[in-house]
Design an enzyme around this catalytic site. Structure first.
Site, PDB file in Angstrom:
ATOM      1  N   ASP A  11       3.503   0.227  12.659  1.00 32.96           N
ATOM      2  CA  ASP A  11       2.359  -0.468  12.059  1.00 32.96           C
ATOM      3  C   ASP A  11       2.269  -1.936  12.498  1.00 32.96           C
ATOM      4  OD1 ASP A  11       1.645   1.865  10.801  1.00 32.96           O
ATOM      5  OD2 ASP A  11       2.721   1.389   8.951  1.00 32.96           O
TER       6      ASP A  11
ATOM      7  N   ILE B 276       6.215   6.637  17.654  1.00 29.64           N
ATOM      8  CA  ILE B 276       5.954   7.360  16.404  1.00 29.64           C
ATOM      9  C   ILE B 276       4.653   8.166  16.493  1.00 29.64           C
ATOM     10  CG2 ILE B 276       5.751   7.181  13.873  1.00 29.64           C
ATOM     11  CD1 ILE B 276       8.464   6.150  14.969  1.00 29.64           C
TER      12      ILE B 276
ATOM     13  N   LYS C 284       0.842  -1.206   0.000  1.00 29.64           N
ATOM     14  CA  LYS C 284       0.000   0.000   0.000  1.00 29.64           C
ATOM     15  C   LYS C 284       0.874   1.253   0.000  1.00 29.64           C
ATOM     16  CE  LYS C 284      -1.900   1.400   4.148  1.00 29.64           C
ATOM     17  NZ  LYS C 284      -1.496   2.791   4.462  1.00 29.64           N
ATOM     18  N   ASN C 285       1.863   1.258   0.887  1.00 27.61           N
ATOM     19  CA  ASN C 285       2.618   2.494   1.086  1.00 27.61           C
ATOM     20  C   ASN C 285       3.698   2.721   0.021  1.00 27.61           C
ATOM     21  OD1 ASN C 285       0.942   3.061   3.152  1.00 27.61           O
ATOM     22  ND2 ASN C 285       2.371   2.484   4.787  1.00 27.61           N
TER      23      ASN C 285
ATOM     24  N   ASP D  55       2.874  20.338   9.617  1.00 27.06           N
ATOM     25  CA  ASP D  55       3.852  21.429   9.739  1.00 27.06           C
ATOM     26  C   ASP D  55       5.145  21.148   8.959  1.00 27.06           C
ATOM     27  OD1 ASP D  55       3.907  19.393  11.840  1.00 27.06           O
ATOM     28  OD2 ASP D  55       5.669  20.443  12.598  1.00 27.06           O
TER      29      ASP D  55
ATOM     30  N   ARG E  62      -9.113  -0.835   4.131  1.00 30.76           N
ATOM     31  CA  ARG E  62      -8.245   0.238   3.623  1.00 30.76           C
ATOM     32  C   ARG E  62      -6.883  -0.314   3.207  1.00 30.76           C
ATOM     33  NH1 ARG E  62      -6.672   3.805   7.910  1.00 30.76           N
ATOM     34  NH2 ARG E  62      -5.124   4.181   6.316  1.00 30.76           N
TER      35      ARG E  62
ATOM     36  N   ARG F 199      -1.826  14.023  13.464  1.00 30.83           N
ATOM     37  CA  ARG F 199      -1.325  14.057  12.096  1.00 30.83           C
ATOM     38  C   ARG F 199      -1.167  15.486  11.550  1.00 30.83           C
ATOM     39  NH1 ARG F 199      -2.389   8.521   9.974  1.00 30.83           N
ATOM     40  NH2 ARG F 199      -0.463   8.939   8.885  1.00 30.83           N
ATOM     41  N   PRO F 200      -0.316  16.281  12.184  1.00 36.10           N
ATOM     42  CA  PRO F 200      -0.112  17.647  11.680  1.00 36.10           C
ATOM     43  C   PRO F 200       0.598  17.659  10.328  1.00 36.10           C
ATOM     44  CG  PRO F 200       1.472  17.144  13.419  1.00 36.10           C
ATOM     45  CD  PRO F 200       0.558  15.948  13.307  1.00 36.10           C
TER      46      PRO F 200
ATOM     47  N   CYS G 238      -6.614  11.553  12.865  1.00 34.40           N
ATOM     48  CA  CYS G 238      -7.319  10.276  12.720  1.00 34.40           C
ATOM     49  C   CYS G 238      -7.155   9.519  14.025  1.00 34.40           C
ATOM     50  CB  CYS G 238      -6.796   9.491  11.529  1.00 34.40           C
ATOM     51  SG  CYS G 238      -5.125   8.896  11.755  1.00 34.40           S
TER      52      CYS G 238
ATOM     53  N   ARG H 134      -5.184  10.115   4.507  1.00 32.28           N
ATOM     54  CA  ARG H 134      -4.074  10.965   4.942  1.00 32.28           C
ATOM     55  C   ARG H 134      -3.040  11.153   3.814  1.00 32.28           C
ATOM     56  NH1 ARG H 134      -1.402  14.623   8.439  1.00 32.28           N
ATOM     57  NH2 ARG H 134       0.756  14.343   7.882  1.00 32.28           N
TER      58      ARG H 134
HETATM   59  N1  EPU Z   1       4.503  14.485  11.873  1.00 32.41           N
HETATM   60  C1  EPU Z   1       4.507  15.800  12.277  1.00 32.41           C
HETATM   61  N2  EPU Z   1       4.359  16.754  11.324  1.00 32.41           N
HETATM   62  C2  EPU Z   1       4.204  16.459  10.013  1.00 32.41           C
HETATM   63  C3  EPU Z   1       4.210  15.113   9.593  1.00 32.41           C
HETATM   64  C4  EPU Z   1       4.365  14.142  10.564  1.00 32.41           C
HETATM   65  O1  EPU Z   1       4.643  16.081  13.462  1.00 32.41           O
HETATM   66  O2  EPU Z   1       4.080  17.408   9.213  1.00 32.41           O
HETATM   67  C5  EPU Z   1       4.660  13.443  12.882  1.00 32.41           C
HETATM   68  C6  EPU Z   1       3.481  12.457  12.892  1.00 32.41           C
HETATM   69  O3  EPU Z   1       2.377  12.957  13.584  1.00 32.41           O
HETATM   70  C7  EPU Z   1       4.118  11.255  13.556  1.00 32.41           C
HETATM   71  C8  EPU Z   1       5.574  11.314  13.034  1.00 32.41           C
HETATM   72  O4  EPU Z   1       5.775  12.641  12.565  1.00 32.41           O
HETATM   73  O5  EPU Z   1       4.114  11.438  14.938  1.00 32.41           O
HETATM   74  C9  EPU Z   1       5.880  10.368  11.904  1.00 32.41           C
HETATM   75  O6  EPU Z   1       4.893  10.477  10.920  1.00 32.41           O
HETATM   76  P1  EPU Z   1       5.146  10.229   9.377  1.00 32.41           P
HETATM   77  O7  EPU Z   1       4.999  11.536   8.676  1.00 32.41           O
HETATM   78  O8  EPU Z   1       6.416   9.471   9.177  1.00 32.41           O
HETATM   79  O9  EPU Z   1       3.927   9.309   9.028  1.00 32.41           O
HETATM   80  P2  EPU Z   1       3.210   9.257   7.641  1.00 32.41           P
HETATM   81  O10 EPU Z   1       4.184   9.532   6.572  1.00 32.41           O
HETATM   82  O11 EPU Z   1       1.972  10.065   7.695  1.00 32.41           O
HETATM   83  C10 EPU Z   1       3.648   6.757   7.029  1.00 32.41           C
HETATM   84  C11 EPU Z   1       2.790   5.582   6.728  1.00 32.41           C
HETATM   85  C12 EPU Z   1       2.149   5.103   8.007  1.00 32.41           C
HETATM   86  C13 EPU Z   1       3.258   4.717   8.994  1.00 32.41           C
HETATM   87  C14 EPU Z   1       4.158   5.933   9.229  1.00 32.41           C
HETATM   88  C15 EPU Z   1       5.335   5.640  10.113  1.00 32.41           C
HETATM   89  C16 EPU Z   1       2.060   5.988   4.492  1.00 32.41           C
HETATM   90  C17 EPU Z   1       0.938   6.312   3.572  1.00 32.41           C
HETATM   91  N3  EPU Z   1       1.769   5.954   5.780  1.00 32.41           N
HETATM   92  O12 EPU Z   1       2.772   7.744   7.566  1.00 32.41           O
HETATM   93  O13 EPU Z   1       1.393   3.959   7.680  1.00 32.41           O
HETATM   94  O14 EPU Z   1       2.691   4.319  10.211  1.00 32.41           O
HETATM   95  O15 EPU Z   1       4.659   6.412   7.966  1.00 32.41           O
HETATM   96  O16 EPU Z   1       6.089   4.618   9.582  1.00 32.41           O
HETATM   97  O17 EPU Z   1       3.172   5.726   4.051  1.00 32.41           O
HETATM   98  C18 EPU Z   1      -0.417   2.478   7.822  1.00 32.41           C
HETATM   99  O18 EPU Z   1      -0.026   1.983   6.756  1.00 32.41           O
HETATM  100  O19 EPU Z   1      -1.304   1.957   8.540  1.00 32.41           O
HETATM  101  C19 EPU Z   1       0.193   3.714   8.302  1.00 32.41           C
HETATM  102  C20 EPU Z   1      -0.358   4.481   9.249  1.00 32.41           C
END
Ligand code: EPU
Length: 417
Positions: free
Chosen positions: A304, A326, A22-23, A123, A397, A120-121, A115, A91
């Site tokens: 995950d 995380i 998926k990712n 910034d 999903r 999920r900010p 969520c 997201r």
């Molecule tokens: N974060 C911030 N600010 C931002 C973006 C992220 O503070 O602008 C924080 C998040 O809130 C979190 C941390 O940084 O605390 C890490 O988040 P990350 O951005 O790495 O997560 P993501 O990219 O939104 C992807 C996967 C997730 C997986 C995470 C961590 C995808 C589509 N999603 O999410 O997958 O848990 O990386 O490995 O690639 C899932 O597949 O069920 C899933 C949630």
């Protein structure tokens, strides 16, 4: 809304084939907006998040042809406003920021919101695009991003490691003017796979899969054919399921290299497995042992896999501790496991203790998010009696036809309206 009804403690055995990740798929689909030529994407999983991404892409001008191999072609981006009904459900919509700004110079992103697993900010995305010269306005229910010139290459340091943050900046940098350096980037294999494919399409990316990426912007990307890599989280979920139910299950089409740490941890808990480069066979084992585990960015134990692992630890003798590093809200499912008979205490927002071994009993539970949902399925398969799992859209999903695949290995699971 559909739910699953599972009668636990059936003997499971057989083979499960892992689907495309998926990712990885969602990222390559988003990247197709970078060029007016076609991306042919093979092995895309048929899951709800992919369907939502297709809807989002069609909405901005992408033509998706599914007659033979799925191809994505965006001759022209005709709309820069993302659908406000889809974005809060997906997201990964934020991934479109990179290619849309590179190609179209503007995008309106409805507020993605939080969520079940956290706030999920965005910034990091905002800071990243500001460094590329983008002007950003936050309005009541949306963000508007825009730039009058091509994006400017920049040096950007991630204060916090972000997977989609890295991917979004990486995609934008492919068509930016000059060089972009990303420091403290995420290292997930899906990022390396995305970069490898984009390089075949003419991008100049170095270092993907390491914390430092260097991207030299090019004028144009061409189309290409990409095969989605195996889903490491799906493989890990099935491996935990096999161990938790003490079954012989062979998991094929996986890349075990991507799972070195979690598979090692499972073995330390007492799992017996035969591991080859692309298969995992779980075997019946003796008593499981408690363990302290902390989630970590790749290559550490993935967040995950945290909820499925916690279910497994309810079957281990002694007190285990699990730390979630995380996301800030990824223990909500533990209430439901306790309702089923587990003995889990939330010590603080980031840490739980699990006292085992406990007998689980079937109850009515919910699937608060995708990975907690698969954890509920594993718990239901171990439990005595019948478990009803609601809100299974969350499981659909990310896991394609999970019920049918489980029935094939002997599970008693029904999907009901
Ligand atoms: N974060 C911030 N600010 C931002 C973006 C992220 O503070 O602008 C924080 C998040 O809130 C979190 C941390 O940084 O605390 C890490 O988040 P990350 O951005 O790495 O997560 P993501 O990219 O939104 C992807 C996967 C997730 C997986 C995470 C961590 C995808 C589509 N999603 O999410 O997958 O848990 O990386 O490995 O690639 C899932 O597949 O069920 C899933 C949630």
């Amino acid at each position: 809304m559909d739910k699953f009804i599972i009668t636990g403690q059936k003997k499971l055995s057989g083979t499960v084939k892992i689907n495309g990740a998926k990712n990885h798929a969602l990222k390559v689909m988003a990247a197709s907006l970078l060029t007016d030529q076609s991306f042919i994407i093979k092995k895309i999983p048929n899951i709800e998040d992919v369907l939502r991404m297709k809807e989002l892409l069609r909405g901005v001008g992408c033509d998706i042809d599914e007659t033979k191999n799925t191809s994505f072609t965006t001759k022209k981006v005709f709309n820069h406003v993302l659908d406000k009904k889809i974005v809060p459900r997906l997201r990964s919509s934020v991934l479109l920021l990179g290619p849309m700004l590179a190609r179209n110079r503007k995008i309106i992103l409805p507020h993605p919101g939080g969520c079940a697993i956290g706030k999920r900010p965005i910034d990091i995305f905002i800071d990243g695009f500001k460094s590329m010269g983008v002007k950003i306005k936050e309005n009541f229910d949306h963000y508007s991003f825009g730039i009058n010139t091509p994006l400017k290459g920049c040096d950007f340091i991630f204060n916090k490691i972000s997977v989609t943050g890295t991917e979004t900046m990486l995609m934008a940098a492919c068509l930016a003017q000059g060089k972009t350096t990303l420091i403290n980037a995420a290292c997930e294999p899906e990022i390396a796979a995305l970069a490898e494919f984009l390089n075949k399409c003419g991008a100049k990316i170095k270092g993907a899969g390491t914390p430092k990426l260097e991207i030299i912007g090019v004028e144009k990307l061409i189309g290409g054919t990409c095969e989605i890599i195996p889903d490491r989280i799906e493989a890990l979920s099935f491996a935990i399921l096999g161990v938790a139910t003490n079954s012989k299950i062979t998991i094929t089409n996986c890349c075990t290299d991507h799972l070195a740490v979690p598979l090692n941890i499972l073995q330390q808990i007492g799992a017996k497995m035969i591991i080859t480069d692309n298969t995992i066979t779980t075997l019946p084992h003796g008593p499981l042992l408690a363990k302290d585990i902390a989630t970590h960015e790749y290559p550490g134990f993935p967040t995950d896999g945290q909820a499925p692992l916690t279910v497994l630890l309810t079957q281990a003798k002694g007190i285990s501790f699990v730390a979630e590093n995380i996301f800030e809200n990824r223990f909500i499912y533990t209430d439901m496991l306790n309702k089923m008979g587990a003995n889990i205490q939330i010590l603080n927002q980031q840490k739980i203790s699990i006292k085992g071994k406990t007998r689980l009993k079937g109850k009515n539970v919910e699937s608060p998010d995708l990975r907690a949902g698969i954890a509920m399925i594993i718990a239901a398969l171990i439990a005595e009696g019948q478990t009803e799992i609601g809100n299974i859209y969350q499981i659909d999903r990310g896991y394609e036809k999970i019920d049918q695949r489980l029935i094939k290995i002997g599970a008693d699971i029904k999907r009901v309206k």
